[in-house]
Scaffold this motif. Sequence first.
Motif, PDB file in Angstrom:
ATOM      1  N   THR A   1       0.808  -1.204   0.000  1.00  0.00           N
ATOM      2  CA  THR A   1       0.000   0.000   0.000  1.00  0.00           C
ATOM      3  C   THR A   1       0.853   1.272   0.000  1.00  0.00           C
ATOM      4  N   ASP A   2       0.288   2.351  -0.545  1.00  0.00           N
ATOM      5  CA  ASP A   2       0.963   3.655  -0.509  1.00  0.00           C
ATOM      6  C   ASP A   2       0.710   4.389   0.808  1.00  0.00           C
ATOM      7  N   GLN A   3      -0.164   3.848   1.645  1.00  0.00           N
ATOM      8  CA  GLN A   3      -0.467   4.485   2.923  1.00  0.00           C
ATOM      9  C   GLN A   3       0.765   4.492   3.834  1.00  0.00           C
ATOM     10  N   LYS A   4       0.756   5.398   4.796  1.00  0.00           N
ATOM     11  CA  LYS A   4       1.793   5.395   5.815  1.00  0.00           C
ATOM     12  C   LYS A   4       1.749   4.070   6.554  1.00  0.00           C
ATOM     13  N   LEU A   5       2.930   3.480   6.772  1.00  0.00           N
ATOM     14  CA  LEU A   5       2.980   2.151   7.374  1.00  0.00           C
ATOM     15  C   LEU A   5       2.893   2.231   8.897  1.00  0.00           C
ATOM     16  N   SER A   6       1.714   2.526   9.368  1.00  0.00           N
ATOM     17  CA  SER A   6       1.443   2.500  10.799  1.00  0.00           C
ATOM     18  C   SER A   6       1.433   1.043  11.254  1.00  0.00           C
ATOM     19  N   PRO A   7       1.521   0.784  12.555  1.00  0.00           N
ATOM     20  CA  PRO A   7       1.467  -0.606  13.030  1.00  0.00           C
ATOM     21  C   PRO A   7       0.239  -1.360  12.530  1.00  0.00           C
ATOM     22  N   GLU A   8      -0.904  -0.676  12.488  1.00  0.00           N
ATOM     23  CA  GLU A   8      -2.132  -1.335  12.031  1.00  0.00           C
ATOM     24  C   GLU A   8      -2.056  -1.693  10.547  1.00  0.00           C
ATOM     25  N   VAL A   9      -1.539  -0.757   9.735  1.00  0.00           N
ATOM     26  CA  VAL A   9      -1.404  -1.010   8.298  1.00  0.00           C
ATOM     27  C   VAL A   9      -0.383  -2.105   8.045  1.00  0.00           C
ATOM     28  N   LEU A  10       0.731  -2.098   8.771  1.00  0.00           N
ATOM     29  CA  LEU A  10       1.735  -3.142   8.630  1.00  0.00           C
ATOM     30  C   LEU A  10       1.160  -4.518   8.926  1.00  0.00           C
ATOM     31  N   ASP A  11       0.367  -4.603   9.970  1.00  0.00           N
ATOM     32  CA  ASP A  11      -0.253  -5.887  10.315  1.00  0.00           C
ATOM     33  C   ASP A  11      -1.163  -6.386   9.196  1.00  0.00           C
ATOM     34  N   LEU A  12      -1.947  -5.487   8.613  1.00  0.00           N
ATOM     35  CA  LEU A  12      -2.855  -5.871   7.533  1.00  0.00           C
ATOM     36  C   LEU A  12      -2.089  -6.321   6.295  1.00  0.00           C
ATOM     37  N   GLU A  13      -1.051  -5.565   5.919  1.00  0.00           N
ATOM     38  CA  GLU A  13      -0.265  -5.900   4.735  1.00  0.00           C
ATOM     39  C   GLU A  13       0.491  -7.213   4.928  1.00  0.00           C
ATOM     40  N   ALA A  14       1.031  -7.413   6.123  1.00  0.00           N
ATOM     41  CA  ALA A  14       1.739  -8.659   6.407  1.00  0.00           C
ATOM     42  C   ALA A  14       0.794  -9.850   6.333  1.00  0.00           C
ATOM     43  N   ALA A  15      -0.416  -9.688   6.836  1.00  0.00           N
ATOM     44  CA  ALA A  15      -1.409 -10.768   6.799  1.00  0.00           C
ATOM     45  C   ALA A  15      -1.800 -11.114   5.364  1.00  0.00           C
ATOM     46  N   LYS A  16      -1.920 -10.093   4.510  1.00  0.00           N
ATOM     47  CA  LYS A  16      -2.251 -10.339   3.100  1.00  0.00           C
ATOM     48  C   LYS A  16      -1.152 -11.155   2.422  1.00  0.00           C
ATOM     49  N   LEU A  17       0.115 -10.717   2.607  1.00  0.00           N
ATOM     50  CA  LEU A  17       1.233 -11.420   1.983  1.00  0.00           C
ATOM     51  C   LEU A  17       1.361 -12.831   2.533  1.00  0.00           C
ATOM     52  N   GLU A  18       1.155 -12.986   3.812  1.00  0.00           N
ATOM     53  CA  GLU A  18       1.241 -14.300   4.452  1.00  0.00           C
ATOM     54  C   GLU A  18       0.226 -15.269   3.853  1.00  0.00           C
ATOM     55  N   THR A  19      -1.007 -14.821   3.676  1.00  0.00           N
ATOM     56  CA  THR A  19      -2.051 -15.665   3.098  1.00  0.00           C
ATOM     57  C   THR A  19      -1.684 -16.095   1.677  1.00  0.00           C
ATOM     58  N   ILE A  20      -1.177 -15.162   0.900  1.00  0.00           N
ATOM     59  CA  ILE A  20      -0.770 -15.474  -0.467  1.00  0.00           C
ATOM     60  C   ILE A  20       0.306 -16.540  -0.484  1.00  0.00           C
ATOM     61  N   MET A  21       1.300 -16.383   0.380  1.00  0.00           N
ATOM     62  CA  MET A  21       2.414 -17.331   0.395  1.00  0.00           C
ATOM     63  C   MET A  21       1.981 -18.715   0.855  1.00  0.00           C
ATOM     64  N   LEU A  22       1.120 -18.771   1.866  1.00  0.00           N
ATOM     65  CA  LEU A  22       0.660 -20.061   2.369  1.00  0.00           C
ATOM     66  C   LEU A  22      -0.153 -20.828   1.331  1.00  0.00           C
ATOM     67  N   ASN A  23      -0.802 -20.117   0.430  1.00  0.00           N
ATOM     68  CA  ASN A  23      -1.648 -20.746  -0.589  1.00  0.00           C
ATOM     69  C   ASN A  23      -0.950 -20.941  -1.934  1.00  0.00           C
ATOM     70  N   LEU A  24       0.336 -20.621  -1.996  1.00  0.00           N
ATOM     71  CA  LEU A  24       1.040 -20.667  -3.278  1.00  0.00           C
ATOM     72  C   LEU A  24       1.621 -22.046  -3.548  1.00  0.00           C
ATOM     73  N   GLY A  25       1.215 -22.646  -4.668  1.00  0.00           N
ATOM     74  CA  GLY A  25       1.805 -23.897  -5.118  1.00  0.00           C
ATOM     75  C   GLY A  25       1.367 -25.104  -4.309  1.00  0.00           C
ATOM     76  N   SER A  26       1.985 -26.226  -4.607  1.00  0.00           N
ATOM     77  CA  SER A  26       1.707 -27.467  -3.899  1.00  0.00           C
ATOM     78  C   SER A  26       2.923 -28.365  -3.972  1.00  0.00           C
ATOM     79  N   GLY A  27       3.029 -29.247  -2.997  1.00  0.00           N
ATOM     80  CA  GLY A  27       4.188 -30.133  -2.921  1.00  0.00           C
ATOM     81  C   GLY A  27       3.999 -31.434  -3.654  1.00  0.00           C
ATOM     82  N   PHE A  28       4.814 -32.403  -3.292  1.00  0.00           N
ATOM     83  CA  PHE A  28       4.779 -33.701  -3.957  1.00  0.00           C
ATOM     84  C   PHE A  28       3.762 -34.612  -3.292  1.00  0.00           C
TER      85      PHE A  28
END
Length: 215
Positions: free
Chosen positions: A188-215
């Motif tokens: 986000t272009d918003q100022k990275l307040s603690p609340e905004v950081l938490d939201l952005e981190a949660a978004k990226l975390e969800t994306i990474m956890l759902n990316l791809g699949s193993g063997f």
Amino acid sequence: MKIKVNPTLVAVPMAFLYKVLTKTLRFEVEGLENLTEIMDRNDPVMLALWHNELFSLTSYGMTKKFPYVTMASDSRDGQIITETLERVGYKVARGSSTRGGVKAILGMTRMMKKEGLIGVITVDGPKGPRHKVKQGILAIAQKTDSLIIPMRGYVENPLVFKKSWDRFEVAKPFCRCKVFLGTAFKVTDQKLSPEVLDLEAAKLETIMLNLGSGF
């Protein structure tokens, strides 16, 4: 008496063995175009990795020979890691979230801007919690106006260090490794307040956890 080992004496054989092992691995890759299209536009970009998948993804990164910069701590172990990574083609900004973190973030930011390097960060490192995105990558991405490419590596029958905080995985010789590069994530272009950081981190975390699949 504590004996201090010269980091170079450790890094040289480590880098050699790492290169030899990498040549035996069989990579299956999806989504590489997500990264190369950004590179073709000369836009700044970062790669977000989980710490336990660092071994295989660093190996894959070596095969592409892109211009990378990552972080290592200011400790003696960090010096060994730095010298090893530099010998396999990475540049390194020293520091971590526990030792010299601000220094490392500023160093990486400066190197990305000045040299046009791809930033590589283990977003749950160096000590966890496992698969929980920390906020350093978000600050660097905003300061450098970089897109973030989530990246996952799934190794066939890996050697797993079960007592390590992240269950670190090492690829065995001649094994298959599935590599996934996701769609670019824009901070986000918003100022990275603690609340905004938490939201952005949660978004990226969800994306990474759902990316791809193993063997």
